[in-house]
Design a protein around this motif. Structure first.
Motif, PDB file in Angstrom:
ATOM      1  N   PRO A   1      61.086 -42.887  -3.022  1.00 35.10           N
ATOM      2  CA  PRO A   1      59.992 -43.277  -4.194  1.00 35.10           C
ATOM      3  C   PRO A   1      58.920 -43.758  -3.660  1.00 35.10           C
ATOM      4  CG  PRO A   1      62.533 -44.065  -4.401  1.00 35.10           C
ATOM      5  CD  PRO A   1      62.496 -43.354  -3.130  1.00 35.10           C
ATOM      6  N   VAL A   2      57.834 -43.547  -4.023  1.00 30.80           N
ATOM      7  CA  VAL A   2      56.489 -43.805  -3.634  1.00 30.80           C
ATOM      8  C   VAL A   2      55.545 -44.282  -4.917  1.00 30.80           C
ATOM      9  CG1 VAL A   2      56.591 -42.782  -1.552  1.00 30.80           C
ATOM     10  CG2 VAL A   2      55.581 -41.637  -3.369  1.00 30.80           C
ATOM     11  N   LYS A   3      54.648 -45.165  -4.378  1.00 33.21           N
ATOM     12  CA  LYS A   3      53.665 -45.507  -5.342  1.00 33.21           C
ATOM     13  C   LYS A   3      52.069 -45.095  -4.660  1.00 33.21           C
ATOM     14  CE  LYS A   3      55.582 -49.729  -7.051  1.00 33.21           C
ATOM     15  NZ  LYS A   3      55.565 -51.242  -7.287  1.00 33.21           N
ATOM     16  N   VAL A   4      51.389 -44.675  -5.533  1.00 35.44           N
ATOM     17  CA  VAL A   4      50.107 -44.277  -5.015  1.00 35.44           C
ATOM     18  C   VAL A   4      48.866 -45.193  -5.467  1.00 35.44           C
ATOM     19  CG1 VAL A   4      48.041 -42.462  -5.179  1.00 35.44           C
ATOM     20  CG2 VAL A   4      50.485 -41.769  -5.059  1.00 35.44           C
ATOM     21  N   PHE A   5      47.990 -45.388  -4.512  1.00 32.74           N
ATOM     22  CA  PHE A   5      47.078 -46.557  -4.734  1.00 32.74           C
ATOM     23  C   PHE A   5      45.607 -46.001  -4.336  1.00 32.74           C
ATOM     24  CE2 PHE A   5      51.085 -48.944  -3.904  1.00 32.74           C
ATOM     25  CZ  PHE A   5      50.990 -50.041  -4.821  1.00 32.74           C
ATOM     26  N   PRO A   6      44.546 -46.322  -5.208  1.00 35.69           N
ATOM     27  CA  PRO A   6      43.444 -45.785  -4.552  1.00 35.69           C
ATOM     28  C   PRO A   6      42.763 -46.247  -3.110  1.00 35.69           C
ATOM     29  CG  PRO A   6      43.002 -46.511  -6.960  1.00 35.69           C
ATOM     30  CD  PRO A   6      44.431 -47.016  -6.250  1.00 35.69           C
ATOM     31  N   ALA A   7      42.267 -45.650  -2.340  1.00 39.37           N
ATOM     32  CA  ALA A   7      42.067 -46.275  -0.987  1.00 39.37           C
ATOM     33  C   ALA A   7      40.537 -46.909  -0.850  1.00 39.37           C
ATOM     34  CB  ALA A   7      42.185 -45.435  -0.063  1.00 39.37           C
ATOM     35  N   THR A   8      39.872 -46.642  -2.141  1.00 39.68           N
ATOM     36  CA  THR A   8      38.402 -47.198  -2.359  1.00 39.68           C
ATOM     37  C   THR A   8      38.172 -47.843  -3.534  1.00 39.68           C
ATOM     38  OG1 THR A   8      37.857 -45.093  -3.238  1.00 39.68           O
ATOM     39  CG2 THR A   8      37.455 -45.071  -1.092  1.00 39.68           C
ATOM     40  N   ASP A   9      37.092 -48.823  -3.291  1.00 38.98           N
ATOM     41  CA  ASP A   9      36.907 -49.656  -4.325  1.00 38.98           C
ATOM     42  C   ASP A   9      35.359 -49.490  -4.909  1.00 38.98           C
ATOM     43  OD1 ASP A   9      36.740 -51.849  -6.282  1.00 38.98           O
ATOM     44  OD2 ASP A   9      36.287 -53.326  -4.485  1.00 38.98           O
ATOM     45  N   ALA A  10      35.518 -48.654  -6.137  1.00 40.58           N
ATOM     46  CA  ALA A  10      34.196 -48.404  -6.908  1.00 40.58           C
ATOM     47  C   ALA A  10      33.564 -49.311  -7.257  1.00 40.58           C
ATOM     48  CB  ALA A  10      34.470 -47.407  -8.210  1.00 40.58           C
ATOM     49  N   SER A  11      34.178 -50.583  -7.456  1.00 35.80           N
ATOM     50  CA  SER A  11      33.689 -51.864  -7.933  1.00 35.80           C
ATOM     51  C   SER A  11      32.396 -52.438  -6.858  1.00 35.80           C
ATOM     52  CB  SER A  11      34.338 -52.826  -8.514  1.00 35.80           C
ATOM     53  OG  SER A  11      35.337 -53.338  -7.439  1.00 35.80           O
ATOM     54  N   ALA A  12      32.434 -51.985  -5.807  1.00 35.39           N
ATOM     55  CA  ALA A  12      31.785 -52.507  -4.681  1.00 35.39           C
ATOM     56  C   ALA A  12      30.314 -52.202  -4.631  1.00 35.39           C
ATOM     57  CB  ALA A  12      32.298 -52.091  -3.348  1.00 35.39           C
ATOM     58  N   THR A  13      30.176 -51.164  -5.663  1.00 36.93           N
ATOM     59  CA  THR A  13      28.861 -50.324  -5.672  1.00 36.93           C
ATOM     60  C   THR A  13      28.105 -50.923  -6.969  1.00 36.93           C
ATOM     61  OG1 THR A  13      29.607 -48.334  -4.764  1.00 36.93           O
ATOM     62  CG2 THR A  13      27.518 -48.087  -5.806  1.00 36.93           C
ATOM     63  N   ILE A  14      27.017 -51.391  -7.223  1.00 36.12           N
ATOM     64  CA  ILE A  14      26.065 -51.753  -8.292  1.00 36.12           C
ATOM     65  C   ILE A  14      26.223 -50.802  -9.270  1.00 36.12           C
ATOM     66  CG2 ILE A  14      23.900 -52.535  -9.098  1.00 36.12           C
ATOM     67  CD1 ILE A  14      23.746 -54.214  -6.524  1.00 36.12           C
ATOM     68  N   SER A  15      26.289 -50.815 -10.283  1.00 36.64           N
ATOM     69  CA  SER A  15      26.062 -49.754 -11.378  1.00 36.64           C
ATOM     70  C   SER A  15      25.141 -50.468 -12.792  1.00 36.64           C
ATOM     71  CB  SER A  15      27.505 -49.390 -12.060  1.00 36.64           C
ATOM     72  OG  SER A  15      28.282 -50.203 -12.555  1.00 36.64           O
ATOM     73  N   PHE A  16      24.482 -49.477 -13.184  1.00 37.62           N
ATOM     74  CA  PHE A  16      23.668 -49.997 -14.353  1.00 37.62           C
ATOM     75  C   PHE A  16      24.019 -49.258 -15.892  1.00 37.62           C
ATOM     76  CE2 PHE A  16      21.038 -49.802 -10.520  1.00 37.62           C
ATOM     77  CZ  PHE A  16      20.449 -51.086 -10.402  1.00 37.62           C
ATOM     78  N   ASN A  17      23.915 -50.114 -16.528  1.00 36.55           N
ATOM     79  CA  ASN A  17      24.050 -49.677 -18.211  1.00 36.55           C
ATOM     80  C   ASN A  17      22.879 -49.261 -18.749  1.00 36.55           C
ATOM     81  OD1 ASN A  17      26.851 -50.488 -18.572  1.00 36.55           O
ATOM     82  ND2 ASN A  17      26.021 -52.753 -18.353  1.00 36.55           N
ATOM     83  N   GLN A  18      22.819 -48.470 -19.944  1.00 35.04           N
ATOM     84  CA  GLN A  18      21.698 -48.060 -20.315  1.00 35.04           C
ATOM     85  C   GLN A  18      21.334 -48.754 -21.638  1.00 35.04           C
ATOM     86  OE1 GLN A  18      22.537 -43.913 -21.716  1.00 35.04           O
ATOM     87  NE2 GLN A  18      21.409 -43.021 -19.791  1.00 35.04           N
ATOM     88  N   LEU A  19      19.999 -49.464 -21.767  1.00 38.20           N
ATOM     89  CA  LEU A  19      19.600 -50.453 -22.748  1.00 38.20           C
ATOM     90  C   LEU A  19      18.599 -49.943 -23.346  1.00 38.20           C
ATOM     91  CD1 LEU A  19      19.913 -53.687 -20.641  1.00 38.20           C
ATOM     92  CD2 LEU A  19      21.471 -52.755 -22.001  1.00 38.20           C
ATOM     93  N   HIS A  20      18.513 -50.395 -24.687  1.00 35.77           N
ATOM     94  CA  HIS A  20      17.295 -49.927 -25.524  1.00 35.77           C
ATOM     95  C   HIS A  20      16.124 -50.848 -24.918  1.00 35.77           C
ATOM     96  CE1 HIS A  20      15.035 -49.927 -29.736  1.00 35.77           C
ATOM     97  NE2 HIS A  20      14.601 -49.151 -28.859  1.00 35.77           N
ATOM     98  N   ALA A  21      15.027 -50.135 -24.542  1.00 36.40           N
ATOM     99  CA  ALA A  21      13.892 -51.246 -23.917  1.00 36.40           C
ATOM    100  C   ALA A  21      13.329 -52.310 -24.962  1.00 36.40           C
ATOM    101  CB  ALA A  21      12.547 -50.302 -23.361  1.00 36.40           C
ATOM    102  N   GLU A  22      13.434 -51.847 -26.185  1.00 37.08           N
ATOM    103  CA  GLU A  22      12.862 -52.842 -27.173  1.00 37.08           C
ATOM    104  C   GLU A  22      13.614 -54.027 -27.270  1.00 37.08           C
ATOM    105  OE1 GLU A  22      11.569 -52.843 -31.831  1.00 37.08           O
ATOM    106  OE2 GLU A  22      11.482 -50.977 -30.820  1.00 37.08           O
ATOM    107  N   CYS A  23      14.872 -54.026 -27.643  1.00 35.22           N
ATOM    108  CA  CYS A  23      15.601 -55.289 -27.742  1.00 35.22           C
ATOM    109  C   CYS A  23      16.706 -55.432 -26.694  1.00 35.22           C
ATOM    110  CB  CYS A  23      16.328 -54.852 -28.979  1.00 35.22           C
ATOM    111  SG  CYS A  23      17.527 -53.876 -29.165  1.00 35.22           S
ATOM    112  N   GLN A  24      16.747 -54.539 -25.663  1.00 36.41           N
ATOM    113  CA  GLN A  24      17.627 -54.824 -24.489  1.00 36.41           C
ATOM    114  C   GLN A  24      19.076 -54.852 -24.895  1.00 36.41           C
ATOM    115  OE1 GLN A  24      16.599 -57.823 -21.810  1.00 36.41           O
ATOM    116  NE2 GLN A  24      14.627 -57.035 -21.463  1.00 36.41           N
TER     117      GLN A  24
END
Length: 295
Positions: A19-42
Protein backbone atom coordinates in the motif's frame (compact mmCIF):
# COMPACT_ATOMS: atom_id res chain seq x y z
CA UNK A 1 2.09 22.21 6.46
CA UNK A 2 2.20 18.46 5.81
CA UNK A 3 1.92 17.33 2.20
CA UNK A 4 -1.31 15.66 1.15
CA UNK A 5 -1.43 12.59 -1.09
CA UNK A 6 -3.07 12.87 -4.51
CA UNK A 7 -3.37 9.11 -5.11
CA UNK A 8 -3.57 5.94 -3.04
CA UNK A 9 -3.12 2.39 -4.22
CA UNK A 10 -0.55 -0.38 -4.37
CA UNK A 11 3.01 -0.71 -5.59
CA UNK A 12 3.22 -4.13 -7.23
CA UNK A 13 6.35 -6.12 -8.04
CA UNK A 14 5.52 -9.66 -9.14
CA UNK A 15 3.43 -11.09 -6.26
CA UNK A 16 4.40 -8.33 -3.79
CA UNK A 17 1.76 -5.61 -3.22
CA UNK A 18 2.59 -2.67 -0.93
CA UNK A 19 0.00 0.00 0.00
CA UNK A 20 1.42 3.39 -1.04
CA UNK A 21 0.52 7.05 -1.26
CA UNK A 22 1.59 9.41 -4.06
CA UNK A 23 2.59 13.01 -3.28
CA UNK A 24 3.55 15.82 -5.68
CA UNK A 25 7.31 16.42 -5.48
CA UNK A 26 7.08 20.04 -6.64
CA UNK A 27 5.34 23.11 -5.19
CA UNK A 28 3.44 25.15 -7.77
CA UNK A 29 2.63 27.84 -5.19
CA UNK A 30 6.31 28.82 -5.09
CA UNK A 31 5.84 30.58 -8.45
CA UNK A 32 4.12 33.98 -8.61
CA UNK A 33 0.91 33.86 -10.64
CA UNK A 34 -1.38 36.65 -11.84
CA UNK A 35 -5.16 37.04 -12.08
CA UNK A 36 -6.93 38.75 -14.97
CA UNK A 37 -8.57 42.04 -13.92
CA UNK A 38 -10.77 44.63 -15.61
CA UNK A 39 -8.43 47.62 -16.09
CA UNK A 40 -11.24 50.12 -15.40
CA UNK A 41 -12.37 48.88 -11.96
CA UNK A 42 -9.73 46.19 -11.19
CA UNK A 43 -12.40 43.53 -10.62
CA UNK A 44 -11.41 39.94 -11.29
CA UNK A 45 -12.59 38.65 -14.67
CA UNK A 46 -14.98 35.69 -14.61
CA UNK A 47 -14.67 32.94 -17.18
CA UNK A 48 -18.26 32.10 -18.08
CA UNK A 49 -19.37 28.97 -19.92
CA UNK A 50 -21.28 30.30 -22.91
CA UNK A 51 -23.34 28.39 -25.47
CA UNK A 52 -23.13 30.18 -28.86
CA UNK A 53 -26.16 28.28 -30.20
CA UNK A 54 -28.56 29.01 -27.32
CA UNK A 55 -26.95 32.41 -26.66
CA UNK A 56 -26.89 31.90 -22.91
CA UNK A 57 -24.61 30.98 -20.02
CA UNK A 58 -24.62 27.27 -19.17
CA UNK A 59 -24.45 26.06 -15.54
CA UNK A 60 -22.05 23.25 -14.58
CA UNK A 61 -25.00 20.86 -14.11
CA UNK A 62 -25.83 21.12 -17.83
CA UNK A 63 -22.31 20.44 -19.09
CA UNK A 64 -21.33 16.99 -20.41
CA UNK A 65 -18.16 15.56 -21.94
CA UNK A 66 -18.10 15.00 -25.68
CA UNK A 67 -15.62 13.45 -28.12
CA UNK A 68 -15.54 14.95 -31.63
CA UNK A 69 -15.41 11.97 -34.00
CA UNK A 70 -16.28 14.08 -37.08
CA UNK A 71 -16.19 17.82 -37.70
CA UNK A 72 -19.03 19.25 -35.57
CA UNK A 73 -20.32 15.82 -34.46
CA UNK A 74 -19.79 14.48 -30.94
CA UNK A 75 -20.41 11.36 -28.92
CA UNK A 76 -21.37 12.14 -25.31
CA UNK A 77 -19.49 10.34 -22.51
CA UNK A 78 -20.89 10.44 -18.97
CA UNK A 79 -19.25 9.33 -15.71
CA UNK A 80 -20.72 5.83 -16.02
CA UNK A 81 -19.08 5.40 -19.42
CA UNK A 82 -15.71 6.51 -18.05
CA UNK A 83 -16.04 4.15 -15.07
CA UNK A 84 -16.37 1.22 -17.48
CA UNK A 85 -12.71 1.70 -18.40
CA UNK A 86 -11.17 -0.43 -15.67
CA UNK A 87 -7.43 -0.83 -16.05
CA UNK A 88 -5.14 -2.24 -13.39
CA UNK A 89 -3.25 1.04 -13.15
CA UNK A 90 -6.24 2.84 -11.57
CA UNK A 91 -5.32 1.21 -8.26
CA UNK A 92 -1.95 -0.46 -8.86
CA UNK A 93 1.52 0.77 -9.90
CA UNK A 94 2.71 -2.41 -11.56
CA UNK A 95 6.48 -2.34 -12.17
CA UNK A 96 6.90 -4.64 -15.14
CA UNK A 97 10.56 -4.12 -16.04
CA UNK A 98 13.75 -3.00 -14.29
CA UNK A 99 16.82 -1.27 -15.69
CA UNK A 100 19.79 0.76 -14.47
CA UNK A 101 18.54 4.06 -13.03
CA UNK A 102 20.65 6.05 -15.52
CA UNK A 103 19.39 4.18 -18.58
CA UNK A 104 16.27 6.32 -19.10
CA UNK A 105 16.99 9.35 -21.30
CA UNK A 106 16.04 12.55 -19.36
CA UNK A 107 14.02 13.73 -22.37
CA UNK A 108 11.35 11.17 -21.40
CA UNK A 109 10.99 12.49 -17.83
CA UNK A 110 7.88 14.57 -17.14
CA UNK A 111 6.60 15.24 -13.59
CA UNK A 112 8.11 13.93 -10.33
CA UNK A 113 6.11 12.43 -7.45
CA UNK A 114 7.14 10.95 -4.11
CA UNK A 115 5.97 7.50 -3.01
CA UNK A 116 5.49 6.68 0.67
CA UNK A 117 4.06 3.65 2.49
CA UNK A 118 0.35 3.85 3.33
CA UNK A 119 0.14 2.80 6.97
CA UNK A 120 2.59 1.39 9.56
CA UNK A 121 2.23 -2.22 8.35
CA UNK A 122 3.50 -1.27 4.87
CA UNK A 123 6.69 0.46 6.08
CA UNK A 124 8.93 -2.60 6.48
CA UNK A 125 8.05 -4.06 3.06
CA UNK A 126 8.42 -0.60 1.51
CA UNK A 127 11.91 -0.22 3.04
CA UNK A 128 12.97 -3.67 1.80
CA UNK A 129 11.88 -2.90 -1.77
CA UNK A 130 13.56 0.52 -1.64
CA UNK A 131 16.88 -1.04 -0.60
CA UNK A 132 16.50 -3.83 -3.14
CA UNK A 133 16.03 -1.25 -5.91
CA UNK A 134 19.25 0.66 -5.17
CA UNK A 135 20.81 1.62 -8.49
CA UNK A 136 17.78 0.36 -10.40
CA UNK A 137 14.65 1.91 -11.88
CA UNK A 138 11.31 0.17 -12.32
CA UNK A 139 9.14 0.90 -15.37
CA UNK A 140 5.36 0.53 -15.21
CA UNK A 141 2.03 2.36 -15.51
CA UNK A 142 -0.35 4.32 -13.30
CA UNK A 143 -3.68 6.09 -13.92
CA UNK A 144 -3.66 9.68 -12.62
CA UNK A 145 -6.07 12.55 -13.23
CA UNK A 146 -8.14 10.77 -15.85
CA UNK A 147 -5.40 9.23 -17.97
CA UNK A 148 -2.82 6.45 -17.84
CA UNK A 149 0.86 7.32 -17.60
CA UNK A 150 4.02 5.38 -18.26
CA UNK A 151 6.16 5.81 -15.14
CA UNK A 152 9.66 5.29 -13.76
CA UNK A 153 10.20 4.51 -10.05
CA UNK A 154 13.55 4.59 -8.26
CA UNK A 155 14.90 5.00 -4.69
CA UNK A 156 15.51 8.49 -3.34
CA UNK A 157 16.60 9.19 0.23
CA UNK A 158 14.11 7.52 2.62
CA UNK A 159 11.44 6.92 0.00
CA UNK A 160 10.86 6.32 -3.68
CA UNK A 161 10.47 8.87 -6.46
CA UNK A 162 8.14 8.30 -9.40
CA UNK A 163 8.42 10.16 -12.69
CA UNK A 164 5.63 10.20 -15.24
CA UNK A 165 7.22 9.53 -18.63
CA UNK A 166 6.49 10.79 -22.10
CA UNK A 167 5.78 8.14 -24.72
CA UNK A 168 8.14 7.75 -27.66
CA UNK A 169 5.45 9.20 -29.96
CA UNK A 170 5.54 12.46 -27.94
CA UNK A 171 9.27 13.04 -28.47
CA UNK A 172 10.05 15.21 -31.46
CA UNK A 173 13.06 14.17 -33.51
CA UNK A 174 15.92 16.67 -33.69
CA UNK A 175 15.86 16.13 -37.44
CA UNK A 176 12.82 18.44 -37.46
CA UNK A 177 15.04 21.37 -36.39
CA UNK A 178 16.16 22.94 -39.67
CA UNK A 179 18.85 25.03 -37.97
CA UNK A 180 20.68 21.80 -37.04
CA UNK A 181 20.62 20.29 -40.53
CA UNK A 182 23.80 22.00 -41.76
CA UNK A 183 25.95 21.88 -38.64
CA UNK A 184 29.73 21.67 -39.27
CA UNK A 185 30.99 18.10 -39.63
CA UNK A 186 34.37 18.94 -38.09
CA UNK A 187 35.68 21.57 -35.68
CA UNK A 188 39.17 22.88 -34.93
CA UNK A 189 40.91 20.78 -32.21
CA UNK A 190 42.68 23.84 -30.80
CA UNK A 191 39.37 25.61 -30.25
CA UNK A 192 37.86 22.52 -28.63
CA UNK A 193 40.87 22.17 -26.30
CA UNK A 194 40.61 25.82 -25.24
CA UNK A 195 36.85 25.51 -24.76
CA UNK A 196 37.41 22.47 -22.52
CA UNK A 197 39.96 24.44 -20.52
CA UNK A 198 37.49 27.31 -19.97
CA UNK A 199 34.69 24.89 -19.03
CA UNK A 200 37.03 23.06 -16.67
CA UNK A 201 37.56 26.18 -14.58
CA UNK A 202 33.85 26.11 -13.64
CA UNK A 203 33.75 22.46 -12.58
CA UNK A 204 32.71 21.74 -9.01
CA UNK A 205 30.12 20.17 -6.73
CA UNK A 206 26.53 21.01 -7.70
CA UNK A 207 23.96 22.20 -5.15
CA UNK A 208 20.70 23.55 -6.59
CA UNK A 209 20.04 25.35 -3.29
CA UNK A 210 22.79 27.78 -4.35
CA UNK A 211 20.67 29.00 -7.28
CA UNK A 212 17.97 31.65 -6.90
CA UNK A 213 15.08 32.50 -9.19
CA UNK A 214 16.14 36.08 -9.90
CA UNK A 215 13.08 36.71 -12.09
CA UNK A 216 10.65 35.69 -9.33
CA UNK A 217 12.58 37.76 -6.77
CA UNK A 218 12.47 40.75 -9.11
CA UNK A 219 8.73 40.37 -9.55
CA UNK A 220 8.24 40.13 -5.79
CA UNK A 221 10.32 43.30 -5.28
CA UNK A 222 8.18 45.24 -7.78
CA UNK A 223 4.92 43.90 -6.29
CA UNK A 224 6.00 44.88 -2.76
CA UNK A 225 7.08 48.32 -3.96
CA UNK A 226 3.74 48.96 -5.69
CA UNK A 227 1.85 47.85 -2.58
CA UNK A 228 3.91 50.28 -0.48
CA UNK A 229 3.80 53.06 -3.07
CA UNK A 230 7.55 53.05 -3.68
CA UNK A 231 9.42 53.55 -6.96
CA UNK A 232 11.62 50.73 -8.20
CA UNK A 233 14.89 51.48 -9.97
CA UNK A 234 15.15 49.55 -13.23
CA UNK A 235 18.62 48.28 -14.07
CA UNK A 236 19.27 48.23 -17.78
CA UNK A 237 20.26 44.82 -19.11
CA UNK A 238 23.22 45.01 -21.45
CA UNK A 239 23.13 43.04 -24.67
CA UNK A 240 25.91 40.40 -24.69
CA UNK A 241 28.65 41.25 -27.18
CA UNK A 242 28.74 39.29 -30.40
CA UNK A 243 31.57 36.78 -30.73
CA UNK A 244 33.64 37.74 -33.77
CA UNK A 245 36.75 35.68 -33.01
CA UNK A 246 36.01 32.49 -31.03
CA UNK A 247 39.63 31.80 -30.03
CA UNK A 248 40.10 35.37 -28.79
CA UNK A 249 36.84 35.19 -26.78
CA UNK A 250 37.92 31.88 -25.21
CA UNK A 251 41.37 33.24 -24.33
CA UNK A 252 39.87 36.35 -22.71
CA UNK A 253 37.44 34.15 -20.78
CA UNK A 254 40.29 32.03 -19.48
CA UNK A 255 42.35 35.10 -18.53
CA UNK A 256 39.44 36.67 -16.63
CA UNK A 257 38.66 33.63 -14.48
CA UNK A 258 41.89 31.64 -14.14
CA UNK A 259 43.30 33.88 -11.39
CA UNK A 260 40.29 33.50 -9.11
CA UNK A 261 40.02 29.75 -9.77
CA UNK A 262 43.64 28.84 -8.95
CA UNK A 263 44.07 26.55 -5.95
CA UNK A 264 46.88 27.14 -3.43
CA UNK A 265 49.79 24.70 -3.66
CA UNK A 266 49.75 21.94 -1.05
CA UNK A 267 52.80 20.44 0.68
CA UNK A 268 53.60 16.86 -0.30
CA UNK A 269 55.97 16.19 2.64
CA UNK A 270 55.34 12.90 4.43
CA UNK A 271 57.51 13.52 7.52
CA UNK A 272 57.68 16.49 9.94
CA UNK A 273 60.20 19.08 8.67
CA UNK A 274 63.39 19.76 10.58
CA UNK A 275 63.95 23.11 12.32
CA UNK A 276 66.34 24.11 9.52
CA UNK A 277 63.77 23.25 6.89
CA UNK A 278 61.09 25.12 8.83
CA UNK A 279 63.28 28.20 8.90
CA UNK A 280 64.00 27.98 5.17
CA UNK A 281 60.32 27.53 4.41
CA UNK A 282 59.38 30.49 6.61
CA UNK A 283 61.91 32.68 4.78
CA UNK A 284 60.59 31.54 1.42
CA UNK A 285 57.02 32.32 2.46
CA UNK A 286 57.87 35.83 3.56
CA UNK A 287 59.96 36.49 0.46
CA UNK A 288 57.49 35.16 -2.02
CA UNK A 289 54.86 37.91 -1.60
CA UNK A 290 57.52 40.62 -2.12
CA UNK A 291 58.52 39.00 -5.42
CA UNK A 292 54.89 38.91 -6.62
CA UNK A 293 54.35 42.58 -5.74
CA UNK A 294 57.36 43.74 -7.75
CA UNK A 295 56.57 41.50 -10.76
Amino acid sequence: MAARPTWKGYLKISLVNIPVKVFPATDASATISFNQLHAECQSRIQQKRWCPTCQKEVPNTDIVKGYEYEKGRYVVMDDDDVEKVRVESTRVINLEKFTEDVEVDPIYLDKPYYLAPDGPVAKEAFAVIREGMKGKAGIGKVALYGREYLIKVQPRERGLIMYTLRHASEIRSMDAIEELSDMPETVKPAEVALAQQVIGTFEGALDFADYRDDYQEGLREIIDAKIEGREVLVHEVQEPPKVVNLMEALRRSLDSISGSKKKPAQSTATAPPTKQAQGSRSSAQTASPRKRRTA
